[in-house]
Design an enzyme around this catalytic site. Structure first.
Site, PDB file in Angstrom:
ATOM      1  CG  HIS A 268      -4.311   0.853  -9.259  1.00 40.82           C
ATOM      2  ND1 HIS A 268      -5.602   0.742  -8.804  1.00 40.82           N
ATOM      3  CD2 HIS A 268      -3.659   1.633  -8.371  1.00 40.82           C
ATOM      4  CE1 HIS A 268      -5.714   1.436  -7.682  1.00 40.82           C
ATOM      5  NE2 HIS A 268      -4.555   1.981  -7.395  1.00 40.82           N
TER       6      HIS A 268
ATOM      7  CG  HIS B 184      -2.051   0.863   1.277  1.00 40.95           C
ATOM      8  ND1 HIS B 184      -2.393   1.695   0.251  1.00 40.95           N
ATOM      9  CD2 HIS B 184      -2.953   1.144   2.277  1.00 40.95           C
ATOM     10  CE1 HIS B 184      -3.438   2.444   0.592  1.00 40.95           C
ATOM     11  NE2 HIS B 184      -3.785   2.117   1.826  1.00 40.95           N
TER      12      HIS B 184
ATOM     13  CG  ASP C  24       2.845   4.084  -5.414  1.00 44.13           C
ATOM     14  OD1 ASP C  24       2.870   5.099  -4.709  1.00 44.13           O
ATOM     15  OD2 ASP C  24       2.088   3.125  -5.207  1.00 44.13           O
TER      16      ASP C  24
HETATM   17  N1  ACO Z   1       4.411  -6.048 -13.663  1.00 42.81           N
HETATM   18  C1  ACO Z   1       4.224  -7.153 -14.441  1.00 42.81           C
HETATM   19  N2  ACO Z   1       3.065  -7.846 -14.527  1.00 42.81           N
HETATM   20  C2  ACO Z   1       2.051  -7.410 -13.789  1.00 42.81           C
HETATM   21  C3  ACO Z   1       2.168  -6.260 -12.971  1.00 42.81           C
HETATM   22  C4  ACO Z   1       3.382  -5.568 -12.936  1.00 42.81           C
HETATM   23  N3  ACO Z   1       3.551  -4.475 -12.180  1.00 42.81           N
HETATM   24  N4  ACO Z   1       0.982  -6.047 -12.357  1.00 42.81           N
HETATM   25  C5  ACO Z   1       0.156  -7.019 -12.759  1.00 42.81           C
HETATM   26  N5  ACO Z   1       0.805  -7.839 -13.633  1.00 42.81           N
HETATM   27  C6  ACO Z   1       0.223  -8.990 -14.340  1.00 42.81           C
HETATM   28  C7  ACO Z   1       0.188 -10.212 -13.424  1.00 42.81           C
HETATM   29  O1  ACO Z   1       1.345 -10.987 -13.565  1.00 42.81           O
HETATM   30  C8  ACO Z   1      -1.057 -10.929 -13.929  1.00 42.81           C
HETATM   31  O2  ACO Z   1      -0.706 -11.579 -15.122  1.00 42.81           O
HETATM   32  P1  ACO Z   1      -1.378 -12.979 -15.546  1.00 42.81           P
HETATM   33  O3  ACO Z   1      -2.857 -12.704 -15.603  1.00 42.81           O
HETATM   34  O4  ACO Z   1      -0.760 -13.259 -16.879  1.00 42.81           O
HETATM   35  O5  ACO Z   1      -1.006 -13.960 -14.468  1.00 42.81           O
HETATM   36  C9  ACO Z   1      -2.012  -9.785 -14.301  1.00 42.81           C
HETATM   37  O6  ACO Z   1      -1.141  -8.681 -14.642  1.00 42.81           O
HETATM   38  C10 ACO Z   1      -2.965  -9.371 -13.183  1.00 42.81           C
HETATM   39  O7  ACO Z   1      -2.183  -9.094 -12.031  1.00 42.81           O
HETATM   40  P2  ACO Z   1      -2.733  -9.208 -10.538  1.00 42.81           P
HETATM   41  O8  ACO Z   1      -1.564  -9.232  -9.617  1.00 42.81           O
HETATM   42  O9  ACO Z   1      -3.727 -10.326 -10.456  1.00 42.81           O
HETATM   43  O10 ACO Z   1      -3.548  -7.870 -10.415  1.00 42.81           O
HETATM   44  P3  ACO Z   1      -4.029  -7.198  -9.070  1.00 42.81           P
HETATM   45  O11 ACO Z   1      -5.176  -6.341  -9.407  1.00 42.81           O
HETATM   46  O12 ACO Z   1      -4.224  -8.207  -7.991  1.00 42.81           O
HETATM   47  O13 ACO Z   1      -2.736  -6.362  -8.643  1.00 42.81           O
HETATM   48  C11 ACO Z   1      -1.196  -4.650  -8.219  1.00 42.81           C
HETATM   49  C12 ACO Z   1      -2.621  -5.004  -8.696  1.00 42.81           C
HETATM   50  C13 ACO Z   1      -0.923  -5.298  -6.854  1.00 42.81           C
HETATM   51  C14 ACO Z   1      -1.090  -3.134  -8.029  1.00 42.81           C
HETATM   52  C15 ACO Z   1      -0.189  -5.147  -9.259  1.00 42.81           C
HETATM   53  O14 ACO Z   1      -0.441  -4.535 -10.516  1.00 42.81           O
HETATM   54  C16 ACO Z   1       1.252  -4.929  -8.843  1.00 42.81           C
HETATM   55  O15 ACO Z   1       1.821  -5.750  -8.126  1.00 42.81           O
HETATM   56  N6  ACO Z   1       1.873  -3.776  -9.265  1.00 42.81           N
HETATM   57  C17 ACO Z   1       3.203  -3.453  -8.850  1.00 42.81           C
HETATM   58  C18 ACO Z   1       3.182  -2.850  -7.445  1.00 42.81           C
HETATM   59  C19 ACO Z   1       2.665  -1.431  -7.429  1.00 42.81           C
HETATM   60  O16 ACO Z   1       3.045  -0.597  -8.235  1.00 42.81           O
HETATM   61  N7  ACO Z   1       1.779  -1.145  -6.459  1.00 42.81           N
HETATM   62  C20 ACO Z   1       1.225   0.189  -6.273  1.00 42.81           C
HETATM   63  C21 ACO Z   1      -0.237   0.237  -6.550  1.00 42.81           C
HETATM   64  S1  ACO Z   1      -0.834   1.908  -6.401  1.00 42.81           S
HETATM   65  C22 ACO Z   1      -1.065   2.184  -4.741  1.00 42.81           C
HETATM   66  O17 ACO Z   1      -1.167   1.290  -3.956  1.00 42.81           O
HETATM   67  C23 ACO Z   1      -1.131   3.583  -4.241  1.00 42.81           C
END
Ligand code: ACO
Length: 443
Positions: A308, A269, A364
Protein backbone atom coordinates in the site's frame (compact mmCIF):
# COMPACT_ATOMS: atom_id res chain seq x y z
CA UNK A 1 16.69 27.99 21.01
CA UNK A 2 15.15 25.68 18.39
CA UNK A 3 12.85 27.48 15.96
CA UNK A 4 10.06 26.05 13.79
CA UNK A 5 11.66 27.32 10.62
CA UNK A 6 13.72 26.06 7.73
CA UNK A 7 16.74 28.03 6.52
CA UNK A 8 17.51 27.62 2.86
CA UNK A 9 20.65 28.84 1.15
CA UNK A 10 20.33 29.42 -2.59
CA UNK A 11 23.78 28.56 -3.89
CA UNK A 12 23.06 30.41 -7.13
CA UNK A 13 22.86 33.73 -5.31
CA UNK A 14 24.27 32.85 -1.83
CA UNK A 15 21.10 34.37 -0.37
CA UNK A 16 19.44 32.80 2.69
CA UNK A 17 15.71 32.42 3.26
CA UNK A 18 13.84 31.46 6.41
CA UNK A 19 10.63 29.54 5.86
CA UNK A 20 8.04 28.68 8.51
CA UNK A 21 7.48 25.02 9.43
CA UNK A 22 3.82 24.56 10.34
CA UNK A 23 1.84 21.70 11.88
CA UNK A 24 5.03 20.04 13.09
CA UNK A 25 6.48 19.36 9.63
CA UNK A 26 4.83 21.22 6.76
CA UNK A 27 6.22 24.02 4.63
CA UNK A 28 4.06 26.05 2.27
CA UNK A 29 5.12 25.46 -1.32
CA UNK A 30 4.28 29.09 -2.16
CA UNK A 31 6.95 30.22 0.36
CA UNK A 32 9.49 28.87 -2.15
CA UNK A 33 8.43 31.49 -4.71
CA UNK A 34 10.46 34.20 -2.96
CA UNK A 35 13.61 32.22 -3.85
CA UNK A 36 14.61 33.75 -7.17
CA UNK A 37 17.70 34.80 -9.04
CA UNK A 38 16.29 38.08 -10.39
CA UNK A 39 13.08 40.11 -10.04
CA UNK A 40 11.85 38.62 -13.35
CA UNK A 41 12.48 35.04 -12.24
CA UNK A 42 9.24 33.11 -11.49
CA UNK A 43 10.72 31.74 -8.26
CA UNK A 44 11.25 28.15 -7.08
CA UNK A 45 8.53 25.56 -7.49
CA UNK A 46 8.33 22.06 -6.06
CA UNK A 47 7.91 19.18 -8.55
CA UNK A 48 5.81 16.36 -7.16
CA UNK A 49 4.18 14.01 -9.71
CA UNK A 50 1.34 11.99 -8.12
CA UNK A 51 1.47 14.18 -4.99
CA UNK A 52 3.91 11.77 -3.38
CA UNK A 53 4.93 14.34 -0.77
CA UNK A 54 2.45 17.18 -1.11
CA UNK A 55 -0.56 17.90 1.11
CA UNK A 56 -3.30 19.48 -1.00
CA UNK A 57 -5.57 20.41 1.90
CA UNK A 58 -6.04 20.48 5.64
CA UNK A 59 -8.61 17.90 6.65
CA UNK A 60 -10.39 16.79 9.83
CA UNK A 61 -12.11 13.75 8.34
CA UNK A 62 -9.73 10.77 8.39
CA UNK A 63 -6.39 10.07 10.05
CA UNK A 64 -4.03 7.35 8.82
CA UNK A 65 -0.70 6.35 10.33
CA UNK A 66 0.63 3.96 7.73
CA UNK A 67 3.67 2.83 9.74
CA UNK A 68 1.56 1.89 12.74
CA UNK A 69 -1.42 0.55 10.74
CA UNK A 70 -3.86 3.08 12.26
CA UNK A 71 -7.06 4.32 10.59
CA UNK A 72 -9.47 6.68 12.35
CA UNK A 73 -12.57 8.53 11.16
CA UNK A 74 -12.94 11.84 13.01
CA UNK A 75 -10.63 10.44 15.70
CA UNK A 76 -12.46 7.14 16.27
CA UNK A 77 -10.47 3.94 15.58
CA UNK A 78 -11.88 1.94 12.67
CA UNK A 79 -11.93 -1.23 14.81
CA UNK A 80 -14.33 0.36 17.34
CA UNK A 81 -16.59 1.78 14.65
CA UNK A 82 -16.74 -1.54 12.76
CA UNK A 83 -17.69 -3.37 15.95
CA UNK A 84 -20.13 -0.94 17.54
CA UNK A 85 -21.82 1.08 14.78
CA UNK A 86 -23.82 0.54 11.65
CA UNK A 87 -22.90 2.18 8.34
CA UNK A 88 -25.39 5.05 8.49
CA UNK A 89 -24.16 5.99 11.98
CA UNK A 90 -20.58 6.05 10.64
CA UNK A 91 -21.73 8.03 7.58
CA UNK A 92 -23.21 10.62 9.99
CA UNK A 93 -19.88 10.75 11.82
CA UNK A 94 -17.88 11.10 8.61
CA UNK A 95 -20.16 13.79 7.15
CA UNK A 96 -20.97 15.77 10.29
CA UNK A 97 -17.90 15.24 12.45
CA UNK A 98 -19.50 13.79 15.58
CA UNK A 99 -21.29 10.58 16.52
CA UNK A 100 -25.04 11.24 16.71
CA UNK A 101 -27.20 10.86 19.84
CA UNK A 102 -30.19 8.52 19.52
CA UNK A 103 -32.55 11.26 18.40
CA UNK A 104 -30.20 12.63 15.72
CA UNK A 105 -29.39 9.14 14.49
CA UNK A 106 -33.08 8.30 14.06
CA UNK A 107 -33.67 11.56 12.17
CA UNK A 108 -30.62 11.05 9.97
CA UNK A 109 -31.64 7.49 9.10
CA UNK A 110 -35.12 8.72 8.23
CA UNK A 111 -33.72 11.62 6.20
CA UNK A 112 -31.47 9.33 4.15
CA UNK A 113 -34.05 6.58 3.79
CA UNK A 114 -36.73 8.87 2.35
CA UNK A 115 -34.31 9.57 -0.53
CA UNK A 116 -33.83 5.99 -1.68
CA UNK A 117 -36.31 6.36 -4.56
CA UNK A 118 -35.09 7.69 -7.91
CA UNK A 119 -37.00 9.55 -10.62
CA UNK A 120 -38.71 7.16 -13.04
CA UNK A 121 -36.78 8.69 -15.95
CA UNK A 122 -33.54 7.41 -14.42
CA UNK A 123 -34.95 3.92 -14.71
CA UNK A 124 -35.77 4.59 -18.33
CA UNK A 125 -32.39 5.86 -19.39
CA UNK A 126 -30.73 3.02 -17.50
CA UNK A 127 -32.70 0.76 -19.82
CA UNK A 128 -30.82 2.44 -22.68
CA UNK A 129 -27.49 0.89 -21.65
CA UNK A 130 -26.38 -2.19 -23.56
CA UNK A 131 -27.31 -5.55 -22.02
CA UNK A 132 -23.65 -6.20 -21.13
CA UNK A 133 -22.81 -2.70 -19.83
CA UNK A 134 -20.37 -2.64 -16.91
CA UNK A 135 -22.34 -1.71 -13.75
CA UNK A 136 -19.67 0.82 -12.72
CA UNK A 137 -20.01 2.58 -16.09
CA UNK A 138 -23.78 2.73 -15.58
CA UNK A 139 -23.32 4.09 -12.07
CA UNK A 140 -20.88 6.72 -13.33
CA UNK A 141 -23.36 7.97 -15.93
CA UNK A 142 -26.38 8.02 -13.63
CA UNK A 143 -24.62 9.77 -10.73
CA UNK A 144 -23.63 12.57 -13.13
CA UNK A 145 -27.16 12.69 -14.52
CA UNK A 146 -28.59 13.35 -11.04
CA UNK A 147 -27.44 16.96 -11.45
CA UNK A 148 -30.08 17.40 -14.16
CA UNK A 149 -32.82 16.17 -11.83
CA UNK A 150 -31.76 18.43 -8.93
CA UNK A 151 -30.73 21.83 -10.33
CA UNK A 152 -30.95 23.23 -6.77
CA UNK A 153 -27.73 21.29 -6.10
CA UNK A 154 -25.83 24.10 -7.85
CA UNK A 155 -26.23 26.23 -4.68
CA UNK A 156 -23.10 24.85 -3.12
CA UNK A 157 -22.68 27.72 -0.66
CA UNK A 158 -26.11 27.06 0.85
CA UNK A 159 -25.70 24.82 3.91
CA UNK A 160 -29.21 23.40 3.65
CA UNK A 161 -28.65 22.54 -0.02
CA UNK A 162 -25.36 20.79 0.80
CA UNK A 163 -27.11 18.78 3.51
CA UNK A 164 -29.96 17.83 1.19
CA UNK A 165 -27.66 16.70 -1.65
CA UNK A 166 -25.62 14.64 0.83
CA UNK A 167 -28.73 12.83 2.07
CA UNK A 168 -29.95 12.41 -1.50
CA UNK A 169 -26.72 10.89 -2.80
CA UNK A 170 -26.14 8.57 0.17
CA UNK A 171 -29.79 7.49 -0.11
CA UNK A 172 -29.81 6.93 -3.87
CA UNK A 173 -26.43 5.24 -4.42
CA UNK A 174 -27.62 1.74 -3.39
CA UNK A 175 -30.66 2.12 -5.66
CA UNK A 176 -28.58 3.18 -8.67
CA UNK A 177 -26.05 0.41 -7.95
CA UNK A 178 -28.76 -2.24 -7.63
CA UNK A 179 -30.50 -1.06 -10.83
CA UNK A 180 -27.16 -1.32 -12.66
CA UNK A 181 -26.70 -4.88 -11.38
CA UNK A 182 -30.26 -5.94 -12.28
CA UNK A 183 -29.85 -4.44 -15.74
CA UNK A 184 -26.67 -6.44 -16.35
CA UNK A 185 -28.54 -9.60 -15.31
CA UNK A 186 -31.61 -8.88 -17.41
CA UNK A 187 -33.75 -8.74 -14.27
CA UNK A 188 -36.53 -6.25 -13.47
CA UNK A 189 -35.56 -3.38 -11.18
CA UNK A 190 -36.64 -3.71 -7.55
CA UNK A 191 -37.86 -0.58 -5.79
CA UNK A 192 -36.45 0.30 -2.37
CA UNK A 193 -38.01 -1.21 0.76
CA UNK A 194 -37.66 1.45 3.43
CA UNK A 195 -38.61 -0.96 6.23
CA UNK A 196 -35.22 -2.57 5.82
CA UNK A 197 -31.80 -1.33 6.96
CA UNK A 198 -29.46 0.46 4.53
CA UNK A 199 -27.64 -2.76 3.59
CA UNK A 200 -30.75 -4.95 3.99
CA UNK A 201 -32.60 -2.80 1.48
CA UNK A 202 -29.60 -2.91 -0.87
CA UNK A 203 -29.54 -6.72 -0.72
CA UNK A 204 -33.30 -6.75 -1.40
CA UNK A 205 -32.94 -4.51 -4.45
CA UNK A 206 -30.17 -6.80 -5.73
CA UNK A 207 -31.48 -10.25 -5.03
CA UNK A 208 -35.29 -10.12 -4.59
CA UNK A 209 -37.05 -12.44 -7.02
CA UNK A 210 -40.77 -13.33 -6.80
CA UNK A 211 -41.17 -13.32 -3.02
CA UNK A 212 -43.49 -10.60 -1.67
CA UNK A 213 -41.07 -9.49 1.02
CA UNK A 214 -37.30 -10.03 0.82
CA UNK A 215 -35.75 -10.92 4.17
CA UNK A 216 -32.00 -10.37 4.12
CA UNK A 217 -29.84 -12.87 5.94
CA UNK A 218 -28.79 -10.99 9.12
CA UNK A 219 -25.19 -12.27 8.94
CA UNK A 220 -24.75 -11.08 5.35
CA UNK A 221 -26.56 -7.82 6.08
CA UNK A 222 -24.16 -7.19 8.99
CA UNK A 223 -21.09 -8.27 6.96
CA UNK A 224 -21.97 -5.87 4.16
CA UNK A 225 -22.51 -3.16 6.75
CA UNK A 226 -19.01 -3.74 8.16
CA UNK A 227 -17.54 -3.69 4.64
CA UNK A 228 -19.35 -0.38 4.06
CA UNK A 229 -17.94 1.07 7.30
CA UNK A 230 -14.39 0.05 6.30
CA UNK A 231 -14.78 1.77 2.93
CA UNK A 232 -16.44 5.02 4.07
CA UNK A 233 -13.36 7.21 3.71
CA UNK A 234 -9.61 6.97 3.31
CA UNK A 235 -8.43 10.60 3.31
CA UNK A 236 -6.85 11.97 0.10
CA UNK A 237 -7.08 8.86 -2.10
CA UNK A 238 -7.46 9.14 -5.87
CA UNK A 239 -11.27 9.43 -5.90
CA UNK A 240 -11.46 11.86 -2.94
CA UNK A 241 -8.85 13.97 -4.71
CA UNK A 242 -10.96 13.83 -7.90
CA UNK A 243 -14.05 14.90 -5.91
CA UNK A 244 -12.16 17.86 -4.47
CA UNK A 245 -10.37 18.84 -7.68
CA UNK A 246 -13.52 18.80 -9.83
CA UNK A 247 -15.59 20.32 -7.00
CA UNK A 248 -13.10 23.19 -6.80
CA UNK A 249 -14.49 24.69 -10.02
CA UNK A 250 -17.86 24.80 -8.20
CA UNK A 251 -20.12 22.45 -10.17
CA UNK A 252 -22.93 20.73 -8.22
CA UNK A 253 -21.78 17.81 -6.04
CA UNK A 254 -23.38 15.15 -8.30
CA UNK A 255 -21.09 16.20 -11.15
CA UNK A 256 -18.08 16.12 -8.82
CA UNK A 257 -19.18 12.71 -7.48
CA UNK A 258 -19.36 11.38 -11.06
CA UNK A 259 -15.66 12.30 -11.37
CA UNK A 260 -14.97 10.48 -8.10
CA UNK A 261 -16.79 7.37 -9.37
CA UNK A 262 -14.69 7.56 -12.55
CA UNK A 263 -11.49 7.69 -10.49
CA UNK A 264 -12.64 4.70 -8.48
CA UNK A 265 -13.38 2.74 -11.67
CA UNK A 266 -9.66 2.30 -12.40
CA UNK A 267 -7.90 -1.00 -11.58
CA UNK A 268 -5.35 0.81 -9.42
CA UNK A 269 -8.08 2.04 -7.07
CA UNK A 270 -11.55 0.46 -6.84
CA UNK A 271 -10.63 -2.41 -9.15
CA UNK A 272 -7.72 -3.78 -7.12
CA UNK A 273 -9.73 -6.45 -5.27
CA UNK A 274 -10.73 -7.98 -8.60
CA UNK A 275 -7.02 -8.29 -9.42
CA UNK A 276 -6.40 -9.89 -6.02
CA UNK A 277 -9.09 -12.52 -6.73
CA UNK A 278 -7.64 -13.16 -10.19
CA UNK A 279 -4.18 -13.76 -8.67
CA UNK A 280 -5.64 -16.25 -6.17
CA UNK A 281 -7.56 -18.03 -8.95
CA UNK A 282 -4.40 -18.18 -11.02
CA UNK A 283 -2.43 -19.74 -8.14
CA UNK A 284 -5.24 -22.29 -7.97
CA UNK A 285 -4.01 -24.41 -5.05
CA UNK A 286 -1.89 -24.15 -1.90
CA UNK A 287 0.83 -26.30 -3.48
CA UNK A 288 1.43 -23.67 -6.18
CA UNK A 289 2.10 -20.87 -3.67
CA UNK A 290 5.91 -21.28 -3.35
CA UNK A 291 6.30 -21.12 -7.14
CA UNK A 292 4.15 -17.98 -7.29
CA UNK A 293 6.06 -16.32 -4.43
CA UNK A 294 9.31 -17.08 -6.28
CA UNK A 295 8.00 -15.26 -9.36
CA UNK A 296 6.99 -12.27 -7.20
CA UNK A 297 10.45 -12.12 -5.63
CA UNK A 298 12.10 -12.31 -9.02
CA UNK A 299 10.04 -9.28 -10.07
CA UNK A 300 8.05 -11.25 -12.65
CA UNK A 301 4.75 -10.79 -10.82
CA UNK A 302 3.05 -8.56 -8.24
CA UNK A 303 1.16 -10.07 -5.37
CA UNK A 304 -2.12 -8.20 -5.74
CA UNK A 305 -3.82 -7.33 -2.46
CA UNK A 306 -0.42 -6.81 -0.85
CA UNK A 307 1.38 -3.52 -0.30
CA UNK A 308 0.00 0.00 0.00
CA UNK A 309 1.20 3.52 -0.71
CA UNK A 310 0.41 4.57 2.86
CA UNK A 311 0.31 1.41 5.01
CA UNK A 312 3.74 -0.04 5.67
CA UNK A 313 2.19 -2.34 8.23
CA UNK A 314 -0.89 -4.60 8.27
CA UNK A 315 -3.86 -2.64 6.86
CA UNK A 316 -6.25 -2.51 9.86
CA UNK A 317 -9.21 -3.09 7.51
CA UNK A 318 -7.71 -6.35 6.23
CA UNK A 319 -7.45 -7.64 9.83
CA UNK A 320 -11.16 -7.04 10.41
CA UNK A 321 -12.13 -8.67 7.11
CA UNK A 322 -9.97 -11.75 7.65
CA UNK A 323 -11.89 -12.44 10.87
CA UNK A 324 -15.26 -11.68 9.28
CA UNK A 325 -14.74 -14.00 6.32
CA UNK A 326 -15.45 -17.12 8.40
CA UNK A 327 -18.77 -15.72 9.66
CA UNK A 328 -19.84 -15.10 6.06
CA UNK A 329 -18.73 -18.59 4.97
CA UNK A 330 -20.95 -20.15 7.65
CA UNK A 331 -23.90 -18.82 5.64
CA UNK A 332 -22.62 -18.91 2.07
CA UNK A 333 -20.33 -21.92 2.23
CA UNK A 334 -16.57 -21.51 2.14
CA UNK A 335 -14.92 -19.70 -0.75
CA UNK A 336 -12.03 -22.09 -1.46
CA UNK A 337 -9.80 -19.12 -2.32
CA UNK A 338 -9.59 -18.29 1.41
CA UNK A 339 -7.27 -21.27 2.05
CA UNK A 340 -4.89 -20.06 -0.63
CA UNK A 341 -5.09 -16.49 0.72
CA UNK A 342 -4.37 -17.47 4.33
CA UNK A 343 -1.44 -19.70 3.38
CA UNK A 344 -0.10 -17.09 0.97
CA UNK A 345 -0.23 -14.50 3.73
CA UNK A 346 1.49 -16.88 6.20
CA UNK A 347 4.35 -17.63 3.82
CA UNK A 348 4.71 -14.04 2.62
CA UNK A 349 4.85 -12.56 6.11
CA UNK A 350 7.82 -14.81 6.98
CA UNK A 351 9.67 -14.06 3.79
CA UNK A 352 12.60 -11.64 3.70
CA UNK A 353 11.40 -9.96 0.49
CA UNK A 354 8.01 -9.07 1.98
CA UNK A 355 9.48 -8.14 5.37
CA UNK A 356 12.17 -5.88 3.91
CA UNK A 357 9.71 -4.22 1.48
CA UNK A 358 7.12 -3.81 4.28
CA UNK A 359 4.47 -5.59 2.23
CA UNK A 360 1.38 -6.64 4.19
CA UNK A 361 -2.14 -7.60 3.11
CA UNK A 362 -4.31 -4.61 2.25
CA UNK A 363 -8.12 -4.33 2.40
CA UNK A 364 -8.44 -5.79 -1.09
CA UNK A 365 -6.79 -9.07 -0.16
CA UNK A 366 -9.88 -10.30 1.69
CA UNK A 367 -12.79 -8.10 0.52
CA UNK A 368 -13.07 -9.74 -2.91
CA UNK A 369 -13.16 -13.24 -1.39
CA UNK A 370 -16.08 -12.18 0.80
CA UNK A 371 -17.95 -10.42 -2.01
CA UNK A 372 -17.49 -13.44 -4.24
CA UNK A 373 -18.83 -15.78 -1.54
CA UNK A 374 -21.87 -13.49 -1.18
CA UNK A 375 -22.65 -13.99 -4.87
CA UNK A 376 -21.38 -10.73 -6.35
CA UNK A 377 -19.79 -10.85 -9.79
CA UNK A 378 -16.38 -9.14 -10.00
CA UNK A 379 -17.80 -6.28 -12.05
CA UNK A 380 -19.79 -5.25 -8.97
CA UNK A 381 -16.70 -4.91 -6.74
CA UNK A 382 -15.97 -1.25 -7.56
CA UNK A 383 -19.69 -0.47 -7.30
CA UNK A 384 -19.72 -1.96 -3.80
CA UNK A 385 -16.83 0.37 -2.98
CA UNK A 386 -18.54 3.46 -4.42
CA UNK A 387 -21.71 3.17 -2.32
CA UNK A 388 -20.09 3.61 1.11
CA UNK A 389 -17.34 5.92 -0.18
CA UNK A 390 -20.09 8.43 -1.04
CA UNK A 391 -20.17 9.64 2.58
CA UNK A 392 -16.41 10.22 2.45
CA UNK A 393 -16.63 12.04 -0.88
CA UNK A 394 -19.39 14.32 0.40
CA UNK A 395 -17.47 15.03 3.62
CA UNK A 396 -14.29 15.85 1.67
CA UNK A 397 -16.24 18.00 -0.79
CA UNK A 398 -18.06 19.97 1.93
CA UNK A 399 -14.76 20.54 3.74
CA UNK A 400 -13.25 21.86 0.50
CA UNK A 401 -16.23 24.17 -0.17
CA UNK A 402 -16.01 25.67 3.34
CA UNK A 403 -12.22 26.00 3.33
CA UNK A 404 -11.28 29.68 2.84
CA UNK A 405 -7.82 28.68 1.63
CA UNK A 406 -9.08 26.55 -1.26
CA UNK A 407 -9.28 27.86 -4.80
CA UNK A 408 -9.80 26.20 -8.15
CA UNK A 409 -7.38 23.24 -8.27
CA UNK A 410 -4.85 24.17 -10.88
CA UNK A 411 -1.36 22.69 -10.59
CA UNK A 412 1.71 24.18 -12.17
CA UNK A 413 3.80 22.29 -14.71
CA UNK A 414 7.44 22.06 -15.65
CA UNK A 415 7.36 22.84 -19.35
CA UNK A 416 9.78 20.59 -21.25
CA UNK A 417 8.52 21.18 -24.80
CA UNK A 418 9.93 23.21 -27.69
CA UNK A 419 11.07 26.79 -27.30
CA UNK A 420 9.41 29.44 -29.51
CA UNK A 421 9.36 28.51 -33.20
CA UNK A 422 7.61 29.96 -36.21
CA UNK A 423 5.05 28.74 -38.72
CA UNK A 424 6.49 27.28 -41.93
CA UNK A 425 4.60 26.81 -45.21
CA UNK A 426 3.32 23.25 -45.62
CA UNK A 427 5.67 22.40 -48.52
CA UNK A 428 8.71 23.21 -46.38
CA UNK A 429 7.70 21.18 -43.30
CA UNK A 430 9.69 18.09 -42.23
CA UNK A 431 9.11 14.74 -43.94
CA UNK A 432 5.97 12.82 -42.85
CA UNK A 433 7.85 9.97 -41.12
CA UNK A 434 9.45 12.46 -38.72
CA UNK A 435 6.13 14.13 -38.10
CA UNK A 436 4.44 10.81 -37.38
CA UNK A 437 7.02 10.10 -34.74
CA UNK A 438 6.34 13.45 -33.15
CA UNK A 439 2.58 12.96 -33.31
CA UNK A 440 2.65 9.45 -31.87
CA UNK A 441 4.73 10.77 -28.99
CA UNK A 442 2.15 13.46 -28.35
CA UNK A 443 -0.81 11.11 -28.13
N1 ACO B 1 4.02 -7.51 -4.78
C1 ACO B 1 5.38 -7.55 -4.92
N2 ACO B 1 6.20 -6.49 -4.74
C2 ACO B 1 5.63 -5.34 -4.42
C3 ACO B 1 4.23 -5.23 -4.24
C4 ACO B 1 3.42 -6.36 -4.42
N3 ACO B 1 2.09 -6.31 -4.26
N4 ACO B 1 3.94 -3.95 -3.90
C5 ACO B 1 5.10 -3.28 -3.87
N5 ACO B 1 6.12 -4.13 -4.18
C6 ACO B 1 7.55 -3.79 -4.19
C7 ACO B 1 7.92 -3.09 -5.50
O1 ACO B 1 8.34 -4.01 -6.47
C8 ACO B 1 9.03 -2.17 -5.05
O2 ACO B 1 10.19 -2.95 -4.91
P1 ACO B 1 11.65 -2.35 -5.21
O3 ACO B 1 11.80 -1.17 -4.28
O4 ACO B 1 12.56 -3.50 -4.88
O5 ACO B 1 11.65 -1.96 -6.66
C9 ACO B 1 8.60 -1.74 -3.63
O6 ACO B 1 7.79 -2.84 -3.15
C10 ACO B 1 7.80 -0.44 -3.58
O7 ACO B 1 6.71 -0.58 -4.49
P2 ACO B 1 5.99 0.66 -5.19
O8 ACO B 1 5.19 0.13 -6.33
O9 ACO B 1 7.00 1.74 -5.46
O10 ACO B 1 5.08 1.18 -4.02
P3 ACO B 1 3.84 2.15 -4.18
O11 ACO B 1 3.64 2.80 -2.88
O12 ACO B 1 3.97 3.03 -5.37
O13 ACO B 1 2.67 1.12 -4.54
C11 ACO B 1 0.78 -0.27 -4.46
C12 ACO B 1 1.65 0.76 -3.70
C13 ACO B 1 0.37 0.30 -5.83
C14 ACO B 1 -0.50 -0.52 -3.67
C15 ACO B 1 1.59 -1.56 -4.63
O14 ACO B 1 1.96 -2.08 -3.37
C16 ACO B 1 0.86 -2.61 -5.45
O15 ACO B 1 0.91 -2.59 -6.68
N6 ACO B 1 0.12 -3.55 -4.77
C17 ACO B 1 -0.67 -4.52 -5.46
C18 ACO B 1 -1.99 -3.90 -5.92
C19 ACO B 1 -2.96 -3.70 -4.78
O16 ACO B 1 -3.17 -4.57 -3.95
N7 ACO B 1 -3.59 -2.51 -4.75
C20 ACO B 1 -4.59 -2.18 -3.75
C21 ACO B 1 -4.15 -1.09 -2.85
S1 ACO B 1 -5.38 -0.80 -1.59
C22 ACO B 1 -6.56 0.19 -2.31
O17 ACO B 1 -6.35 0.82 -3.30
C23 ACO B 1 -7.92 0.25 -1.69
Amino acid sequence: MAKDTLTITDNRTSKQYEIAIEEGGVIRASDLRQIRTSPKDFGLMSYDPAFMNTASCRSKVTFIDGDEGILRYRGYPIEELAEKCDYLEVAYLVVKGELPDADHLARWKNNVTIHTMVHENIKRFMEGYRYDAHPMGMLLGTVGALSTFYPDAASIYDLESRRLQTRRLIGKMPTLAAFAYRHSRGLPYVYPDNDLSYTGNFLAMLFKMTELKYRPNPVLEKALDVLFILHADHEQNCSANAMRAVGSSHPDPFSAAAAAVAALYGPLHGGANEQAIRSLMEIGSVSNIPGFIKKVKEGERRLMGFGHRVYKNYDPRAKILKKMANQVFEVTGKNPLIDIAVELERIALQDDYFISHKLYPNVDFYSGIIYQAMGFPMTMFPVLFAIPRTSGWMAQWAEMVRDQEQKIARPRQVYVGEGERHWIPIERRPKPDMREEAVSEAI
